[in-house]
Design an enzyme around this catalytic site. Sequence first.
Site, short mmCIF file in Angstrom:
data_model
loop_
_atom_site.label_atom_id
_atom_site.label_comp_id
_atom_site.label_asym_id
_atom_site.label_seq_id
_atom_site.Cartn_x
_atom_site.Cartn_y
_atom_site.Cartn_z
N GLY A 190 11.38 -0.44 -5.04
CA GLY A 190 10.06 -0.12 -5.59
C GLY A 190 9.17 0.52 -4.54
O GLY A 190 9.65 1.21 -3.64
N LEU A 191 7.87 0.24 -4.62
CA LEU A 191 6.86 0.79 -3.71
C LEU A 191 6.93 2.31 -3.63
O LEU A 191 6.87 2.90 -2.54
CB LEU A 191 7.00 0.19 -2.31
CG LEU A 191 6.64 -1.30 -2.15
CD1 LEU A 191 6.95 -1.78 -0.75
CD2 LEU A 191 5.19 -1.55 -2.48
N CYS A 192 7.14 2.93 -4.79
CA CYS A 192 7.15 4.40 -4.78
C CYS A 192 6.30 4.92 -5.95
O CYS A 192 6.69 5.84 -6.66
CB CYS A 192 8.57 4.95 -4.82
SG CYS A 192 9.64 4.20 -6.02
N GLY A 193 5.15 4.29 -6.14
CA GLY A 193 4.20 4.73 -7.16
C GLY A 193 4.80 4.65 -8.55
O GLY A 193 5.52 3.72 -8.88
#
Lengths: 136, 292
Positions: free
Chosen positions: B88-91
């Site tokens: 994750g952590l990709c908008g």
Amino acid sequence: MAGTFRFELVLPERLLFSEIVEEVILPGSEGYFTVMVNHLPMVTCVIPGVVRVKVMGQAEKVFIIYGGYADIASECCSLLVETVVLMDDLSLQDIERRIVKARAEFEKSSTVEQHNKAEDFLYQLTAIRNICCALV
Amino acid sequence: MASLKDLRNRIASIEVTRKMTKAMQMVAAAKLRHAQETASSARHYSQKMADILENISVDAVSEDMSCLMAGTGKNDTHLVVVCTSERGLCGGFNMQIARVARDFIGLRLTEGKIVKILTVGKKGADILKRDFNDLIIDHVDLRAAGKVDFASASAIASKVIAHFNADLFDVCTLVYSEFKSVTNRPPVCLQLIPLPATPVRDRSMNTTVSVVYEPDIASVLDELVSKNVSVQIFRALLENAAGEMSARMSAMDNATRNAGEMIHKLSIVYNRQRQTQITTDLIEIIAGAEAL
């Protein structure tokens, strides 16, 4: 002086080799054949075997391939393969490992078609091993 | 109202977060460069493959076409291969792909078709499980492989072709994010099986010399079309990897900027509160002195 043409050896990840060459010997599905300039346009499946490339003014380059496709035109020849090993980096253990894997595939093949395909592949790998043993 | 100590702790905590997001942004930028190079290097193979297929489709007659090229002749069961990232952590990167996949699946379901889903990547699987848990027939986890390689793509292609040979679907569509630029990565649906017909070029444009196919056109086509499935999936995985890194870079850049703004705001509150406390202390001291 013999005519020259461009030879490209293309892997899925990158273009490995692209040079002007005099002739290339490929392991075609019907046997080994030589490609020179102004060759008849041809698309062929190549089987596992040895590819010999004669580059102008350089020593012959020898690659081991495990099958692919060749697209031959009069001024260019592209060889699309998944795996290629330069003869100098060849490891017989790697070929043995592939033979063991191919033999396992051959033994577990269920249909006649799969069986024949696996048998052909095993035969081609064994042929490579014999050639490499002779060359090394 | 938060005490000075609370504010100090909060500023320190956000500072740590800012450092982390800044580091992640820099890592993503470096990985993006690598992913872009890999994707562009891999274009040679897919381009050559597309050229050969285009030339063959000019010469091939319908009897030569392999099953993968012609399909089953039906349009009842669809297999949707959804490629997303593992982390994750990709908008909104994964959400955008999942949304396009969800719309595509919804449309097919309203048309009365049977839909089966093959997910590649954990994040997409998690999102699609909420709505279509019973439609997901298989999942491919790429975390073990670590990086995108042709072997992983070939393994996915083998699964798809095995499903096709077992007559489990008629049409296969690949959903992934096409990497056009750092800011532009639209999710796309690409039909894999049957192979969409390429616009046939005018035969008069071709040279008069006919192409020789060895061993024969049907065998070459059969091999090429099945390999083309692997190549298309490999391309999708590489484009996804580049898109994921660019999305992560943008998301971390935003997070770093937001953290900076928050630190600035909290610092103002902290200074104001500190000033107020000093003033109060001074007033108390003066008042105490005057009382004496």
